[in-house]
Design an enzyme around this catalytic site. Structure first.
Site, PDB file in Angstrom:
ATOM      1  N   THR A   7      -3.088  -3.712  15.071  1.00 41.82           N
ATOM      2  CA  THR A   7      -2.765  -2.610  14.167  1.00 41.82           C
ATOM      3  C   THR A   7      -3.394  -2.902  12.820  1.00 41.82           C
ATOM      4  O   THR A   7      -3.994  -3.963  12.639  1.00 41.82           O
ATOM      5  CB  THR A   7      -1.236  -2.458  14.017  1.00 41.82           C
ATOM      6  N   GLY A 163      -9.795   2.289  10.820  1.00 43.18           N
ATOM      7  CA  GLY A 163      -9.606   3.039  12.057  1.00 43.18           C
ATOM      8  C   GLY A 163     -10.905   3.498  12.690  1.00 43.18           C
ATOM      9  O   GLY A 163     -10.963   3.721  13.902  1.00 43.18           O
ATOM     10  N   CYS A 166     -12.212  -0.552  13.948  1.00 43.03           N
ATOM     11  CA  CYS A 166     -11.372  -1.397  14.807  1.00 43.03           C
ATOM     12  C   CYS A 166     -10.832  -0.586  15.984  1.00 43.03           C
ATOM     13  O   CYS A 166     -10.171   0.432  15.784  1.00 43.03           O
ATOM     14  CB  CYS A 166     -10.211  -1.973  13.986  1.00 43.03           C
ATOM     15  N   THR A 169      -6.986   0.196  16.062  1.00 39.21           N
ATOM     16  CA  THR A 169      -6.454   0.936  14.916  1.00 39.21           C
ATOM     17  C   THR A 169      -6.917   2.380  15.025  1.00 39.21           C
ATOM     18  O   THR A 169      -8.088   2.630  15.276  1.00 39.21           O
ATOM     19  CB  THR A 169      -6.978   0.320  13.597  1.00 39.21           C
TER      20      THR A 169
END
Length: 182
Positions: A7, A163, A166, A169
């Protein structure tokens, strides 16, 4: 402790505000199980922001324990964080938990690890989890080179950049904001 922090959590302090945000993706191995999880929440009568990276069930246990420490110490963030970290190291049931917490109030921003570390990062910036490095680089660049952006705009942009890079994410964000004394 080896944590799989799949996350990204970011907290930014700027111009009298503290903001914490996180993405909404929950992954199991290489499969996305949920895209709209809330990994950032308000604790202690809305005066503390907390976010987690790591195992979800473990994080909920830590949120509960941290909120108990906040109640016990009348909302004193640093004292509650240190006491949670001490418990986390010494309590056998807690020592198996695999998560990290980011916590912030109007006065301080801290990272709490299962190794018993309580760290107040530089620049009023927390970035942790699998996309933390991407988010930290983006946030630092924005903080250093664009004085017009608000804390919220810096956090949102950093999370969106993480985001987009990754795979653990996403860009479904939860953002919380408080007025800051710093």
């Amino acid at each position: 402790m080896e944590i799989s922090p799949l996350t990204t959590i970011v907290s930014v302090r700027r111009n009298g505000k503290v903001v914490m945000g996180g993405d909404g993706q929950v992954s199991l191995g290489n499969t996305v199980m949920k895209g709209n999880a809330k990994k950032v929440r308000r604790l202690y009568h809305g005066q503390v922001l907390a976010g987690f990276a790591g195992a979800t069930a473990d994080a909920f246990t830590l949120f509960e324990r941290f909120e108990q420490q906040l109640e016990k110490h009348q909302g004193h963030l640093v004292r509650a964080a240190v006491e949670l970290a001490k418990d986390w190291r010494t309590d056998r049931s807690l020592s198996r938990l695999e998560a990290m917490l980011a916590v912030a109030n109007k006065d301080a921003s801290l990272i709490i690890t299962g190794n018993g570390d309580v760290v107040e990062p530089e620049h009023g910036l927390i970035a942790m989890g699998s996309g933390g490095g991407f988010a930290q680089a983006a946030a630092l660049a924005l903080l250093q080179h664009n004085a017009e952006l608000s804390a919220r705009e810096v956090a949102e942009t950093a999370l969106n950049i993480a985001g987009s890079i990754c795979v653990f994410t996403n860009q479904n964000l939860t953002i919380e904001e408080l007025d800051s004394a710093v």
